[in-house]
Design a protein around this motif. Structure first.
Motif, PDB file in Angstrom:
ATOM      1  N   ALA A  16     -46.775  55.600 -26.884  1.00  0.00           N
ATOM      2  CA  ALA A  16     -45.727  54.621 -26.605  1.00  0.00           C
ATOM      3  C   ALA A  16     -44.370  55.318 -26.625  1.00  0.00           C
ATOM      4  O   ALA A  16     -44.023  55.985 -27.591  1.00  0.00           O
ATOM      5  CB  ALA A  16     -45.756  53.512 -27.640  1.00  0.00           C
ATOM      6  N   SER A  45     -40.517  54.434 -26.633  1.00  0.00           N
ATOM      7  CA  SER A  45     -39.626  53.295 -26.875  1.00  0.00           C
ATOM      8  C   SER A  45     -38.184  53.733 -26.677  1.00  0.00           C
ATOM      9  O   SER A  45     -37.801  54.846 -27.051  1.00  0.00           O
ATOM     10  CB  SER A  45     -39.799  52.775 -28.303  1.00  0.00           C
ATOM     11  N   THR A  84     -34.465  52.269 -27.614  1.00  0.00           N
ATOM     12  CA  THR A  84     -33.771  51.233 -28.378  1.00  0.00           C
ATOM     13  C   THR A  84     -32.482  50.821 -27.688  1.00  0.00           C
ATOM     14  O   THR A  84     -32.086  51.387 -26.670  1.00  0.00           O
ATOM     15  CB  THR A  84     -33.474  51.723 -29.804  1.00  0.00           C
ATOM     16  N   VAL A 110     -47.281  53.925 -22.387  1.00  0.00           N
ATOM     17  CA  VAL A 110     -46.561  52.674 -22.185  1.00  0.00           C
ATOM     18  C   VAL A 110     -45.097  52.888 -22.538  1.00  0.00           C
ATOM     19  O   VAL A 110     -44.775  53.658 -23.441  1.00  0.00           O
ATOM     20  CB  VAL A 110     -47.148  51.501 -23.017  1.00  0.00           C
ATOM     21  N   ILE A 111     -44.243  52.223 -21.792  1.00  0.00           N
ATOM     22  CA  ILE A 111     -42.800  52.333 -22.022  1.00  0.00           C
ATOM     23  C   ILE A 111     -42.299  50.976 -22.484  1.00  0.00           C
ATOM     24  O   ILE A 111     -42.476  49.964 -21.806  1.00  0.00           O
ATOM     25  CB  ILE A 111     -42.067  52.784 -20.744  1.00  0.00           C
ATOM     26  N   LYS A 112     -41.631  50.983 -23.672  1.00  0.00           N
ATOM     27  CA  LYS A 112     -41.034  49.772 -24.213  1.00  0.00           C
ATOM     28  C   LYS A 112     -39.531  50.024 -24.290  1.00  0.00           C
ATOM     29  O   LYS A 112     -39.096  50.949 -24.958  1.00  0.00           O
ATOM     30  CB  LYS A 112     -41.565  49.470 -25.616  1.00  0.00           C
ATOM     31  N   ALA A 113     -38.768  49.229 -23.586  1.00  0.00           N
ATOM     32  CA  ALA A 113     -37.319  49.420 -23.573  1.00  0.00           C
ATOM     33  C   ALA A 113     -36.626  48.116 -23.921  1.00  0.00           C
ATOM     34  O   ALA A 113     -37.093  47.032 -23.570  1.00  0.00           O
ATOM     35  CB  ALA A 113     -36.862  49.905 -22.201  1.00  0.00           C
ATOM     36  N   ASP A 114     -35.505  48.237 -24.610  1.00  0.00           N
ATOM     37  CA  ASP A 114     -34.697  47.074 -24.952  1.00  0.00           C
ATOM     38  C   ASP A 114     -34.130  46.470 -23.665  1.00  0.00           C
ATOM     39  O   ASP A 114     -33.802  47.189 -22.722  1.00  0.00           O
ATOM     40  CB  ASP A 114     -33.565  47.497 -25.899  1.00  0.00           C
ATOM     41  N   LEU A 166     -45.557  49.241 -18.423  1.00  0.00           N
ATOM     42  CA  LEU A 166     -44.231  48.813 -18.874  1.00  0.00           C
ATOM     43  C   LEU A 166     -44.422  47.532 -19.682  1.00  0.00           C
ATOM     44  O   LEU A 166     -44.967  46.549 -19.191  1.00  0.00           O
ATOM     45  CB  LEU A 166     -43.316  48.539 -17.675  1.00  0.00           C
ATOM     46  N   VAL A 167     -43.996  47.571 -20.939  1.00  0.00           N
ATOM     47  CA  VAL A 167     -44.203  46.442 -21.840  1.00  0.00           C
ATOM     48  C   VAL A 167     -43.100  45.423 -21.629  1.00  0.00           C
ATOM     49  O   VAL A 167     -41.914  45.767 -21.624  1.00  0.00           O
ATOM     50  CB  VAL A 167     -44.227  46.924 -23.309  1.00  0.00           C
ATOM     51  N   THR A 168     -43.488  44.170 -21.454  1.00  0.00           N
ATOM     52  CA  THR A 168     -42.532  43.073 -21.324  1.00  0.00           C
ATOM     53  C   THR A 168     -42.923  41.969 -22.298  1.00  0.00           C
ATOM     54  O   THR A 168     -44.030  41.961 -22.835  1.00  0.00           O
ATOM     55  CB  THR A 168     -42.522  42.497 -19.894  1.00  0.00           C
ATOM     56  N   GLN A 169     -42.020  41.054 -22.480  1.00  0.00           N
ATOM     57  CA  GLN A 169     -42.287  39.923 -23.362  1.00  0.00           C
ATOM     58  C   GLN A 169     -42.960  38.827 -22.562  1.00  0.00           C
ATOM     59  O   GLN A 169     -42.603  38.574 -21.410  1.00  0.00           O
ATOM     60  CB  GLN A 169     -40.977  39.424 -23.961  1.00  0.00           C
TER      61      GLN A 169
END
Length: 134
Positions: A60, A62, A64, A98-102, A127-130
């Motif tokens: 992952a 991330s 911030t 996976v890429i999690k970005a603010d 790509l992680v989304t809500q």
């Protein structure tokens, strides 16, 4: 001499009862066959509940709100990210990332990380989304 329709001999074969008997016999044979196939009771071995070591672990990345990059939980620079992902890619060729970005960061940061991932030819990217609640 004229023959009435009531006196006419019925010479056709009625196959409906014969088919009913055939279907009942077929059902009996199916039930008996499945009952005998069950076989002997044996004590089956237990499988390990731990995950296989050959299964690749997802990495992952991330980003911030202040633009800091993290690989899993460790802060890295863009160059360190590329080096470490290259090492992981060498160990497991089908490395999933996976890429999690603010949501409030600059789009350029995400593009830079995507550029690193495509340079390393990592095919499994997410790509992680809500999740939207309706």
């Amino acid at each position: 001499m004229k023959v009435d329709s009531e006196e006419k001999i019925y010479d056709d074969i009625n196959i409906t009862p014969m088919l009913d008997v055939a279907y009942v016999l077929l059902l009996i044979f199916i039930i008996m066959t499945t009952a005998t196939v069950q076989g002997i009771t044996v004590n089956l071995p237990k499988a390990s509940s731990s995950p296989s070591l050959a299964k690749p672990k997802t990495k992952a990345v991330s980003i911030t709100q202040d633009g800091t990059l993290y690989l899993d939980t460790y802060p890295v620079t863009l160059a360190e990210l590329e080096t470490r992902l290259a090492q992981y890619k060498a160990a497991t060729p089908d490395l999933p990332v996976v890429i999690k970005a603010d949501a409030s960061i600059q789009y350029q940061k995400v593009v830079e990380v995507l550029d690193v991932v495509t340079r390393l030819e990592i095919g499994q990217l997410g790509l992680v989304t809500q999740k939207l609640v309706k």
